[in-house]
Design an enzyme around this catalytic site. Sequence first.
Site, PDB file in Angstrom:
ATOM      1  N   HIS A  40       0.751  -1.044   0.029  1.00 35.88           N
ATOM      2  CA  HIS A  40       0.441   0.304   0.236  1.00 35.88           C
ATOM      3  C   HIS A  40       0.684   1.295   0.130  1.00 35.88           C
ATOM      4  CE1 HIS A  40      -3.371   2.224   1.452  1.00 35.88           C
ATOM      5  NE2 HIS A  40      -2.480   3.802   1.844  1.00 35.88           N
ATOM      6  N   GLU A  41       1.781   1.415   0.870  1.00 31.14           N
ATOM      7  CA  GLU A  41       2.644   2.809   1.062  1.00 31.14           C
ATOM      8  C   GLU A  41       3.113   2.221  -0.303  1.00 31.14           C
ATOM      9  OE1 GLU A  41       2.150   4.734   3.006  1.00 31.14           O
ATOM     10  OE2 GLU A  41       0.815   3.633   4.011  1.00 31.14           O
TER      11      GLU A  41
ATOM     12  N   HIS B 153       1.729   4.588  -2.715  1.00 23.22           N
ATOM     13  CA  HIS B 153       1.569   5.575  -2.461  1.00 23.22           C
ATOM     14  C   HIS B 153       2.829   6.277  -3.176  1.00 23.22           C
ATOM     15  CE1 HIS B 153      -2.018   6.862  -0.385  1.00 23.22           C
ATOM     16  NE2 HIS B 153      -1.146   6.172   0.663  1.00 23.22           N
TER      17      HIS B 153
ATOM     18  N   GLU C 256      -6.127   6.963  -0.658  1.00 18.39           N
ATOM     19  CA  GLU C 256      -6.526   6.040   0.229  1.00 18.39           C
ATOM     20  C   GLU C 256      -6.899   5.144  -0.800  1.00 18.39           C
ATOM     21  OE1 GLU C 256      -4.411   5.854   3.088  1.00 18.39           O
ATOM     22  OE2 GLU C 256      -3.697   7.696   2.706  1.00 18.39           O
TER      23      GLU C 256
END
Length: 327
Positions: free
Chosen positions: A131-132, A135, A202
């Site tokens: 997930h990071e 980003h 998100e």
Amino acid sequence: MFNTFRTTVLLAALTALFMAVGYVIGGTAGMMIAFGVALATNVIGYWNSDKLVLRMQNAVPVAQSQAPELYDMVHILSQRAGIPTPAVYLIQTDQPNAFATGRNPENAAVAVSSGLLQQLQTHEVAAVIAHELGHIRNRDTLTMTITATFAGAISMLAQFGLFFGGGNRRDNPLGGFGAILMVFLAPVAAMLVQMAISRTREYEADKAGAEISGDPMALASALQKIAGAAHQKVNVAAEQNPAMAHMYIINPLSGQRMDNLFSTHPDTANRIEALTNLAASMRVDDKGRKAEPRPSPRNITPASGGGWRVPQTGQTGDSGGQRGPWG
């Protein structure tokens, strides 16, 4: 190109807000001083905001020799994401959480908490890291980091002006009352800007992370665990710097569980539902046939074999010596 345009618009909006705070506090002179400070903040934010955020969250760098299995995980997932392997940082806190920062994929970092390594399973940790990395790949980190820096600066400027009796200049129509009002309104305005960029990103990072890890339900499970623990275990650094809250995968502050206007993150249940739908769609190809499952991070094994321990970083904490998720 679109992300560059979006970041430019955001910086312009925050600069305008900064100047408005300066005007209410100190009139025209205050506005010009605020403009100069805003320019300096833009420059510092671009080149050094990631370092400031990491320092404010008490994140310390972890050498590859301290946590080779964690580095293996980050490296493998970075290859899947098609980006350079970011630097790895550790936050000593019982609260499981993580965030990414950096002005571009070539200068990025991922920070994970000791609580995340202790309390989540291997495939869940991998999904959070993915997930990071989403980003980072989407180039959200520069915008999110600069927004955090600006939000903190705006709040400090408003409080600074009140402390020194700002708002008494003749060209300020609101006078001292304006300075008092700005102390409350400026942080709210900065928070609204944070929410405007954080909540949709998100969802996008959840989707990217699920695709990178190949395991949407691992991310859904991780989000549920992190959200549950975030309201039970205090993240001291985050509580002291609430302007940074939107950078974490789950809001690290207590008392914000509703998916409403004043939440920096989407409701966790909504995110899990979106990931569940994504998991269903990922099981078939565009012709409706069963797709071959992508290798899951749960099958990643550390190159050195065996379990690993949460790295000792010289910080005070209770995580040293306990097994991490590879064990």
